[in-house]
Design a protein around this motif. Structure first.
Motif, PDB file in Angstrom:
ATOM      1  N   ALA A  92       0.868  -1.183   0.000  1.00 29.96           N
ATOM      2  CA  ALA A  92       0.000   0.000   0.000  1.00 29.96           C
ATOM      3  C   ALA A  92       0.902   1.228   0.000  1.00 29.96           C
ATOM      4  O   ALA A  92       1.772   1.364   0.863  1.00 29.96           O
ATOM      5  CB  ALA A  92      -0.888  -0.004   1.237  1.00 29.96           C
ATOM      6  N   ILE A  93       0.701   2.094  -1.000  1.00 30.95           N
ATOM      7  CA  ILE A  93       1.534   3.301  -1.078  1.00 30.95           C
ATOM      8  C   ILE A  93       0.710   4.502  -0.649  1.00 30.95           C
ATOM      9  O   ILE A  93      -0.340   4.790  -1.236  1.00 30.95           O
ATOM     10  CB  ILE A  93       2.062   3.525  -2.522  1.00 30.95           C
ATOM     11  CG1 ILE A  93       2.791   2.265  -3.026  1.00 30.95           C
ATOM     12  CG2 ILE A  93       2.965   4.746  -2.571  1.00 30.95           C
ATOM     13  CD1 ILE A  93       3.354   2.396  -4.442  1.00 30.95           C
ATOM     14  N   LEU A  94       1.166   5.183   0.388  1.00 28.13           N
ATOM     15  CA  LEU A  94       0.454   6.376   0.851  1.00 28.13           C
ATOM     16  C   LEU A  94       1.106   7.588   0.210  1.00 28.13           C
ATOM     17  O   LEU A  94       2.252   7.938   0.517  1.00 28.13           O
ATOM     18  CB  LEU A  94       0.518   6.449   2.373  1.00 28.13           C
ATOM     19  CG  LEU A  94      -0.364   5.360   3.001  1.00 28.13           C
ATOM     20  CD1 LEU A  94       0.185   4.866   4.309  1.00 28.13           C
ATOM     21  CD2 LEU A  94      -1.789   5.858   3.150  1.00 28.13           C
ATOM     22  N   ASP A  95       0.363   8.188  -0.712  1.00 27.47           N
ATOM     23  CA  ASP A  95       0.928   9.293  -1.487  1.00 27.47           C
ATOM     24  C   ASP A  95       0.368  10.615  -0.986  1.00 27.47           C
ATOM     25  O   ASP A  95      -0.793  10.952  -1.235  1.00 27.47           O
ATOM     26  CB  ASP A  95       0.591   9.075  -2.972  1.00 27.47           C
ATOM     27  CG  ASP A  95       1.216  10.132  -3.852  1.00 27.47           C
ATOM     28  OD1 ASP A  95       2.056  10.900  -3.349  1.00 27.47           O
ATOM     29  OD2 ASP A  95       0.868  10.194  -5.053  1.00 27.47           O
ATOM     30  N   ALA A  96       1.198  11.323  -0.232  1.00 25.38           N
ATOM     31  CA  ALA A  96       0.824  12.641   0.299  1.00 25.38           C
ATOM     32  C   ALA A  96       2.121  13.326   0.679  1.00 25.38           C
ATOM     33  O   ALA A  96       3.184  12.708   0.571  1.00 25.38           O
ATOM     34  CB  ALA A  96      -0.065  12.475   1.520  1.00 25.38           C
ATOM     35  N   THR A  97       2.040  14.571   1.128  1.00 26.94           N
ATOM     36  CA  THR A  97       3.288  15.261   1.468  1.00 26.94           C
ATOM     37  C   THR A  97       3.944  14.648   2.722  1.00 26.94           C
ATOM     38  O   THR A  97       5.150  14.466   2.751  1.00 26.94           O
ATOM     39  CB  THR A  97       3.040  16.766   1.705  1.00 26.94           C
ATOM     40  OG1 THR A  97       1.960  16.877   2.632  1.00 26.94           O
ATOM     41  CG2 THR A  97       2.716  17.484   0.426  1.00 26.94           C
ATOM     42  N   ASN A  98       3.143  14.363   3.748  1.00 25.97           N
ATOM     43  CA  ASN A  98       3.642  13.754   4.991  1.00 25.97           C
ATOM     44  C   ASN A  98       4.939  14.411   5.479  1.00 25.97           C
ATOM     45  O   ASN A  98       5.871  13.722   5.904  1.00 25.97           O
ATOM     46  CB  ASN A  98       3.869  12.242   4.792  1.00 25.97           C
ATOM     47  CG  ASN A  98       2.575  11.542   4.399  1.00 25.97           C
ATOM     48  OD1 ASN A  98       1.509  11.851   4.927  1.00 25.97           O
ATOM     49  ND2 ASN A  98       2.644  10.617   3.454  1.00 25.97           N
ATOM     50  N   VAL A  99       4.979  15.741   5.405  1.00 26.76           N
ATOM     51  CA  VAL A  99       6.247  16.422   5.716  1.00 26.76           C
ATOM     52  C   VAL A  99       6.448  16.706   7.211  1.00 26.76           C
ATOM     53  O   VAL A  99       7.566  16.949   7.637  1.00 26.76           O
ATOM     54  CB  VAL A  99       6.408  17.754   4.932  1.00 26.76           C
ATOM     55  CG1 VAL A  99       6.723  17.494   3.477  1.00 26.76           C
ATOM     56  CG2 VAL A  99       5.210  18.654   5.094  1.00 26.76           C
ATOM     57  N   SER A 100       5.350  16.654   7.994  1.00 20.74           N
ATOM     58  CA  SER A 100       5.565  16.976   9.408  1.00 20.74           C
ATOM     59  C   SER A 100       5.852  15.709  10.198  1.00 20.74           C
ATOM     60  O   SER A 100       5.358  14.618   9.887  1.00 20.74           O
ATOM     61  CB  SER A 100       4.346  17.699   9.990  1.00 20.74           C
ATOM     62  OG  SER A 100       3.304  16.766  10.200  1.00 20.74           O
ATOM     63  N   LEU A 101       6.646  15.892  11.248  1.00 21.61           N
ATOM     64  CA  LEU A 101       7.000  14.763  12.111  1.00 21.61           C
ATOM     65  C   LEU A 101       5.747  14.215  12.782  1.00 21.61           C
ATOM     66  O   LEU A 101       5.565  13.004  12.921  1.00 21.61           O
ATOM     67  CB  LEU A 101       7.994  15.273  13.164  1.00 21.61           C
ATOM     68  CG  LEU A 101       8.925  14.244  13.769  1.00 21.61           C
ATOM     69  CD1 LEU A 101       9.668  13.478  12.697  1.00 21.61           C
ATOM     70  CD2 LEU A 101       9.923  14.948  14.679  1.00 21.61           C
ATOM     71  N   LYS A 102       4.868  15.141  13.158  1.00 24.01           N
ATOM     72  CA  LYS A 102       3.634  14.768  13.843  1.00 24.01           C
ATOM     73  C   LYS A 102       2.835  13.783  12.989  1.00 24.01           C
ATOM     74  O   LYS A 102       2.378  12.740  13.452  1.00 24.01           O
ATOM     75  CB  LYS A 102       2.825  16.051  14.080  1.00 24.01           C
ATOM     76  CG  LYS A 102       1.594  15.867  14.895  1.00 24.01           C
ATOM     77  CD  LYS A 102       1.056  17.213  15.365  1.00 24.01           C
ATOM     78  CE  LYS A 102      -0.396  17.067  15.780  1.00 24.01           C
ATOM     79  NZ  LYS A 102      -1.329  17.716  14.879  1.00 24.01           N
ATOM     80  N   ARG A 103       2.703  14.102  11.702  1.00 27.45           N
ATOM     81  CA  ARG A 103       1.953  13.241  10.794  1.00 27.45           C
ATOM     82  C   ARG A 103       2.620  11.868  10.691  1.00 27.45           C
ATOM     83  O   ARG A 103       1.982  10.828  10.731  1.00 27.45           O
ATOM     84  CB  ARG A 103       1.867  13.907   9.412  1.00 27.45           C
ATOM     85  CG  ARG A 103       1.439  13.001   8.275  1.00 27.45           C
ATOM     86  CD  ARG A 103      -0.034  12.621   8.301  1.00 27.45           C
ATOM     87  NE  ARG A 103      -0.911  13.747   8.031  1.00 27.45           N
ATOM     88  CZ  ARG A 103      -1.229  14.182   6.818  1.00 27.45           C
ATOM     89  NH1 ARG A 103      -0.733  13.599   5.764  1.00 27.45           N
ATOM     90  NH2 ARG A 103      -2.029  15.218   6.667  1.00 27.45           N
ATOM     91  N   ARG A 104       3.946  11.877  10.608  1.00 28.06           N
ATOM     92  CA  ARG A 104       4.636  10.593  10.413  1.00 28.06           C
ATOM     93  C   ARG A 104       4.583   9.731  11.676  1.00 28.06           C
ATOM     94  O   ARG A 104       4.513   8.509  11.599  1.00 28.06           O
ATOM     95  CB  ARG A 104       6.070  10.829   9.929  1.00 28.06           C
ATOM     96  CG  ARG A 104       6.096  11.494   8.544  1.00 28.06           C
ATOM     97  CD  ARG A 104       7.396  11.283   7.851  1.00 28.06           C
ATOM     98  NE  ARG A 104       8.517  11.888   8.526  1.00 28.06           N
ATOM     99  CZ  ARG A 104       9.001  13.107   8.289  1.00 28.06           C
ATOM    100  NH1 ARG A 104       8.437  13.873   7.371  1.00 28.06           N
ATOM    101  NH2 ARG A 104      10.036  13.554   8.937  1.00 28.06           N
ATOM    102  N   ILE A 105       4.583  10.394  12.823  1.00 26.39           N
ATOM    103  CA  ILE A 105       4.464   9.630  14.085  1.00 26.39           C
ATOM    104  C   ILE A 105       3.073   8.993  14.137  1.00 26.39           C
ATOM    105  O   ILE A 105       2.908   7.829  14.511  1.00 26.39           O
ATOM    106  CB  ILE A 105       4.737  10.539  15.311  1.00 26.39           C
ATOM    107  CG1 ILE A 105       6.222  10.890  15.331  1.00 26.39           C
ATOM    108  CG2 ILE A 105       4.303   9.878  16.616  1.00 26.39           C
ATOM    109  CD1 ILE A 105       6.642  11.933  16.334  1.00 26.39           C
ATOM    110  N   MET A 106       2.071   9.760  13.715  1.00 26.56           N
ATOM    111  CA  MET A 106       0.700   9.241  13.691  1.00 26.56           C
ATOM    112  C   MET A 106       0.624   8.029  12.752  1.00 26.56           C
ATOM    113  O   MET A 106       0.071   6.984  13.096  1.00 26.56           O
ATOM    114  CB  MET A 106      -0.223  10.377  13.226  1.00 26.56           C
ATOM    115  CG  MET A 106      -1.695  10.147  13.364  1.00 26.56           C
ATOM    116  SD  MET A 106      -2.409   9.434  11.890  1.00 26.56           S
ATOM    117  CE  MET A 106      -2.781  10.895  10.918  1.00 26.56           C
ATOM    118  N   ILE A 107       1.245   8.141  11.596  1.00 24.28           N
ATOM    119  CA  ILE A 107       1.220   7.034  10.620  1.00 24.28           C
ATOM    120  C   ILE A 107       1.879   5.791  11.232  1.00 24.28           C
ATOM    121  O   ILE A 107       1.320   4.690  11.212  1.00 24.28           O
ATOM    122  CB  ILE A 107       1.946   7.441   9.312  1.00 24.28           C
ATOM    123  CG1 ILE A 107       1.158   8.540   8.595  1.00 24.28           C
ATOM    124  CG2 ILE A 107       2.149   6.240   8.389  1.00 24.28           C
ATOM    125  CD1 ILE A 107       1.826   9.103   7.349  1.00 24.28           C
ATOM    126  N   ALA A 108       3.059   5.981  11.828  1.00 22.56           N
ATOM    127  CA  ALA A 108       3.798   4.839  12.386  1.00 22.56           C
ATOM    128  C   ALA A 108       3.011   4.186  13.507  1.00 22.56           C
ATOM    129  O   ALA A 108       3.037   2.959  13.678  1.00 22.56           O
ATOM    130  CB  ALA A 108       5.161   5.287  12.863  1.00 22.56           C
TER     131      ALA A 108
END
Ligand code: F6P
Length: 404
Positions: A92-108
């Motif tokens: 599954a490829i999540l295609d978005a900017t995902n530039v903030s650390l907050k967003r990436r922590i949420m994803i992980a």
């Protein structure tokens, strides 16, 4: 039987080539029977909201409504991606900017059922970014704005993303990719990442699905055997352009790259006019070899007036540089840049077209098809045929085809 599951999370500012890379990965993985799907936040946003999301303020980090909506969209896609892997999907490829650390922590924290590979796309080439923004604002969502306002708006949107941008550094598995040159700048892998070797190869391989490489139609200078200059097409040249236009109505051509010279643009115009949505992008990288002191002269005149130039070039055409001008050898860098620009701007489109010149097209051909340098200046580049080039992981094709 493939059973391993993987999340790929794209990271990068807008217009950095994330969707192009995501599409390339998806297509190649699927060809290898690895079921892959892209979950694109921008697309979902356009589908589910009637709100005007072209205003830059929508992307301001302190705009509560905008932030909430974008987080909601990210969550929907995360859940869809999870479900896809729970069912029969592999990647599954999540295609978005995902530039903030907050967003990436949420994803992980949400995606714990399979490893995550983050891929950050980096491209800071100013002229390519600018051209890329011009391409983006042709999307229907910008139709309500005039071109300059749309450009401004997109540039401001990028600035908002820049203000919250934290490059990858602490994530468990990541690749930083120079997305213009298809070069891996850094990789850190902690977990076992399925399909890693395959993915790595797809990331660094220049692919072109269908490139139609055309030489401009006949010009007044061609009739007089004069080189360089900026002459126009003759009546025969115009007829050749019309014939090309008719031939290519069978194919969808979204973009035509030309040089900045009249003869290539005049050849492109009838073709674009017969297509539904086609833009012409003139790039100076595709201008014909500059013959310096010999510009606008005929070969015969050069032989008579500057025999030293004429014979020195004949002796070693590839390495010879015209006084005050260029040689094949010195054109290489700009032609390669032009090709990269063109591929970047077309973002994995099925068909792309370049209308160039004799020396330029030789160099473009040699970029895809290995030729000894000494042979490159003699590659046959006619005006009544075009080259069809395919260069993908699994297929290489070079065909010289008539169009009338
Ligand atoms: O004659 C057309 C032309 O495109 C010139 O403008 C250019 O200098 C020349 O062809 C390049 O071909 P060659 O390297 O064989 O002289």
């Amino acid at each position: 039987m493939v059973t391993e599951k993987l999340y790929i999370v794209m990271v990068g500012l807008p217009a950095r080539g994330k969707s192009t890379i995501a599409t390339r990965l998806k297509e190649n993985l699927n060809k290898n029977h690895i079921k892959t799907r892209i979950f694109n936040n921008g697309q979902l946003r356009r589908q589910i909201t009637r709100m005007n999301t072209t205003t830059p303020e929508f992307y301001a980090p302190d705009n509560k409504t905008g932030v909430e909506l974008r987080e909601r969209i990210a969550l929907i896609n995360l859940n869809r991606a999870k479900r896809y892997l729970e069912n029969n999907g592999h990647v599954a490829i999540l295609d978005a900017t995902n530039v903030s650390l907050k967003r990436r922590i949420m994803i992980a924290s949400m995606l714990k059922d399979a490893p995550i590979l983050f891929i950050e796309c980096i491209n800071n080439d100013h002229s390519i970014l600018e051209a890329s923004i011009w391409r983006k604002i042709m999307l229907p969502e910008f139709q309500n704005l005039d071109k300059d306002a749309a450009f401004e708006s997109f540039t401001q949107r990028i600035q908002y993303y820049e203000s919250i941008y934290k490059p990858l550094a602490t994530e468990r598995n990541f690749i930083k990719l120079d997305s213009l040159n298809n070069r891996i700048l850094k990789e850190e892998i902690t977990d076992t990442i399925p399909y890693y070797d395959l993915l790595r190869d797809f990331l660094v391989t220049d692919t072109v699905k269908n490139l139609f490489l055309i030489r401009h139609g006949e010009t007044t200078f061609n009739l007089e055997d004069r080189i360089g200059g900026d002459s126009s097409l003759t009546a025969k040249g115009m007829a050749q352009a019309e014939a090309l236009a008719r031939y290519f109505t069978k194919k969808k051509i979204p973009v035509i790259f030309t040089s900045k010279k009249k003869r290539t643009v005049q050849t492109a115009q009838p073709i674009a006019a017969k297509q539904k949505d086609c833009v012409i992008i003139p790039l100076e990288e595709f201008n014909e070899i500059h013959s310096g002191v010999c510009e606008c002269m005929s070969y015969e005149e050069i032989r008579k007036k500057m025999p030293e130039v004429y014979y020195a070039r004949r002796k070693d055409k590839y390495n010879y540089v015209y006084p005050g001008g260029e040689g094949y050898i010195t054109m290489k860098e700009r032609i390669d840049r032009g090709i990269k620009k063109a591929l970047y701007l077309t973002g994995g489109s099925d068909n792309i077209m370049i209308i160039g010149h004799r020396a330029v097209n030789r160099m473009i051909l040699s970029h895809f098809l290995y030729r000894r340098t000494e042979d490159v200046p003699y590659i046959y580049i006619p005006q009544d045929k075009f080259y069809h080039i395919v260069a993908t992981q699994t297929k290489k094709l070079f065909q010289l085809r008539p169009y009338q």
